[in-house]
Design a protein around this motif. Structure first.
Motif, mmCIF file in Angstrom:
data_model
loop_
_atom_site.group_PDB
_atom_site.id
_atom_site.type_symbol
_atom_site.label_atom_id
_atom_site.label_comp_id
_atom_site.label_asym_id
_atom_site.label_seq_id
_atom_site.Cartn_x
_atom_site.Cartn_y
_atom_site.Cartn_z
ATOM 1 N N SER A 12 0.839 -1.205 0.000
ATOM 2 C CA SER A 12 0.000 0.000 0.000
ATOM 3 C C SER A 12 0.875 1.257 0.000
ATOM 4 O O SER A 12 1.912 1.316 0.677
ATOM 5 N N ASN A 45 0.552 -7.639 6.685
ATOM 6 C CA ASN A 45 1.395 -8.173 5.618
ATOM 7 C C ASN A 45 2.660 -7.345 5.492
ATOM 8 O O ASN A 45 2.634 -6.237 4.952
ATOM 9 N N ASP A 75 1.367 -12.033 8.414
ATOM 10 C CA ASP A 75 1.536 -12.384 7.001
ATOM 11 C C ASP A 75 2.964 -12.095 6.553
ATOM 12 O O ASP A 75 3.306 -10.968 6.203
ATOM 13 N N LEU A 122 -1.026 -23.033 3.221
ATOM 14 C CA LEU A 122 -1.073 -22.558 1.837
ATOM 15 C C LEU A 122 -0.720 -23.733 0.931
ATOM 16 O O LEU A 122 0.368 -24.309 1.052
ATOM 17 N N ASP A 160 -5.784 -22.924 2.650
ATOM 18 C CA ASP A 160 -5.872 -21.881 1.608
ATOM 19 C C ASP A 160 -5.531 -22.484 0.252
ATOM 20 O O ASP A 160 -4.363 -22.763 -0.036
ATOM 21 N N GLY A 195 -7.331 -15.623 -0.030
ATOM 22 C CA GLY A 195 -6.979 -14.221 -0.276
ATOM 23 C C GLY A 195 -7.852 -13.751 -1.425
ATOM 24 O O GLY A 195 -7.509 -13.923 -2.585
HETATM 25 N N1 THG Z 1 -3.480 -16.106 0.839
HETATM 26 C C1 THG Z 1 -2.959 -15.811 2.045
HETATM 27 N N2 THG Z 1 -2.458 -14.615 2.364
HETATM 28 C C2 THG Z 1 -2.435 -13.635 1.429
HETATM 29 C C3 THG Z 1 -2.966 -13.862 0.149
HETATM 30 C C4 THG Z 1 -3.480 -15.157 -0.146
HETATM 31 N N3 THG Z 1 -1.905 -12.424 1.751
HETATM 32 C C5 THG Z 1 -1.672 -11.432 0.706
HETATM 33 C C6 THG Z 1 -2.800 -11.482 -0.317
HETATM 34 N N4 THG Z 1 -2.989 -12.838 -0.764
HETATM 35 C C7 THG Z 1 -4.093 -10.968 0.295
HETATM 36 N N5 THG Z 1 -3.978 -9.572 0.604
HETATM 37 C C8 THG Z 1 -4.103 -8.580 -0.373
HETATM 38 C C9 THG Z 1 -3.865 -7.273 -0.018
HETATM 39 C C10 THG Z 1 -4.017 -6.249 -0.939
HETATM 40 C C11 THG Z 1 -4.411 -6.550 -2.229
HETATM 41 C C12 THG Z 1 -4.671 -7.846 -2.585
HETATM 42 C C13 THG Z 1 -4.524 -8.876 -1.656
HETATM 43 C C14 THG Z 1 -4.605 -5.490 -3.248
HETATM 44 N N6 THG Z 1 -4.422 -4.220 -2.913
HETATM 45 C C15 THG Z 1 -4.609 -3.157 -3.859
HETATM 46 C C16 THG Z 1 -3.546 -3.195 -4.945
HETATM 47 O O1 THG Z 1 -2.469 -3.761 -4.751
HETATM 48 O O2 THG Z 1 -3.811 -2.668 -6.028
HETATM 49 C C17 THG Z 1 -4.580 -1.854 -3.139
HETATM 50 C C18 THG Z 1 -3.301 -1.597 -2.400
HETATM 51 C C19 THG Z 1 -3.528 -0.545 -1.309
HETATM 52 O O3 THG Z 1 -3.953 -0.916 -0.198
HETATM 53 O O4 THG Z 1 -3.255 0.614 -1.593
HETATM 54 O O5 THG Z 1 -4.907 -5.779 -4.396
HETATM 55 O O6 THG Z 1 -3.969 -15.453 -1.263
HETATM 56 N N7 THG Z 1 -2.989 -16.788 2.973
#
Ligand code: THG
Length: 292
Positions: A12, A45, A75, A122, A160, A195
């Motif tokens: 982010s 994360n 995470d 996972l 997962d 996720g």
């Molecule tokens: N399984 C497990 N853990 C995980 C995932 C999973 N952790 C990470 C991820 N996948 C899940 N978390 C996210 C967090 C943000 C985004 C997608 C998955 C995301 N954020 C936007 C972007 O990147 O464009 C916005 C970012 C922001 O906050 O500005 O897409 O599969 N166990």
């Protein structure tokens, strides 16, 4: 179901720099806002955190715990950072995650046992991403067996199956749904977690929620236990809380093979119906799927 807020993550644009500068304000504002939005857990994360990951995780956990009592999903792939987080977490934390790669499993399971933590299994194998539902099943059985050998009960294991972006591989999107239908038989008493936002990676930001929400409702048909989600998607929260039963019914009927006449649906229902068609592979994904 259990919702885990995804928003505190190193990718982010506000949180990444805050982690780096150890600036608590943006992290605490987001933690409070996610808790107020109604999620059950906060995912923290910090990424691979190769340098001083233990210090970073300790700081993030302590910073967040100053403003909320929500349990935390730690995470990171760095086992040293993971242990640092487990040491300071106040309520029973969730280890996110342990994969089936031998070193990950070998370091992760003893940590889960020692700290009596829940853990995300996972289903990423020694050879990488599982190719279909059966490989996922094989990995799940193998993981649960090894965890049980260590004295970790099924109740602590959140499986997962790994969500893939619909813009990349529709067969994986379908395989995950197929696996969800098998999970209760393969691994009784284990929980499930995904996720969710992975499904819409690579999709224009304003369209992502349609994919996220629709896929979530599809997985709910098979009893999905929990998901890592955008805490600020109000419609997603409403769906999960049972405030949009007509949408849930529509999606589930379509999964059973019904083909609704789009002309008879509301504008909102049409968007869900078109998105179901994409996620079941009936229509081809393109960024303009809602318009055609
Ligand atoms: N399984 C497990 N853990 C995980 C995932 C999973 N952790 C990470 C991820 N996948 C899940 N978390 C996210 C967090 C943000 C985004 C997608 C998955 C995301 N954020 C936007 C972007 O990147 O464009 C916005 C970012 C922001 O906050 O500005 O897409 O599969 N166990």
């Amino acid at each position: 179901m259990i919702l885990i807020g995804e928003n505190i993550n190193i990718m982010s644009l506000t949180i990444g720099p805050a982690f780096k500068e150890r600036n608590p304000r943006p992290v605490q504002e987001l933690a409070r806002a996610e808790a107020e939005a109604g999620v059950d857990y906060l995912d923290l994360n910090i990424g691979p955190a190769r340098k001083a990951g233990d210090e970073l995780m300790t700081w993030v956990v302590n910073t967040v715990q100053e403003v909320t009592d929500k349990p935390l999903s730690l995470d990171t792939t760095n086992p040293v950072a993971m242990e640092a987080g487990l040491k300071v977490a106040k309520s029973k934390p969730l280890i996110n995650s342990i994969s089936l790669q031998p070193d990950r499993l070998g370091q992760g399971l003893p940590l889960a046992k020692q700290y009596n933590a829940d853990l995300i299994a996972l289903l990423w194998g020694a050879e990488g991403m599982p190719r279909d539902a059966n490989e996922r099943a094989m990995h799940a059985v193998n993981f649960v067996y090894q965890a049980n050998e260590m004295g970790i009960p099924n109740e602590n294991i959140w499986i997962d199956p790994i969500v893939s972006p619909v813009s990349v591989e529709i067969n994986q999107v379908k395989a995950l749904i197929e696996f969800m239908a098998m999970l209760a038989d393969i691994a009784p008493a284990c929980k499930s977690v995904v996720g969710l936002s992975n499904i819409s990676n690579g999709t224009p930001a304003h369209l992502r929620p349609w994919l996220n929400r629709t896929y979530l409702v599809m997985m709910l048909k098979y009893g999905l236990h929990s998901a890592i989600v955008d805490a600020f998607d109000n419609d997603l929260m409403a769906l999960v809380r049972g405030q949009k039963p007509e949408i849930v019914r529509l999606v589930h009927r379509m999964m059973d093979g019904e083909k609704p006449d789009l002309a008879s649906l509301s504008e909102e229902e049409v968007k869900y119906a078109k998105t179901v068609r994409v996620l079941t592979g009936e229509s081809l994904y393109s960024h303009s799927w809602l318009e055609i």
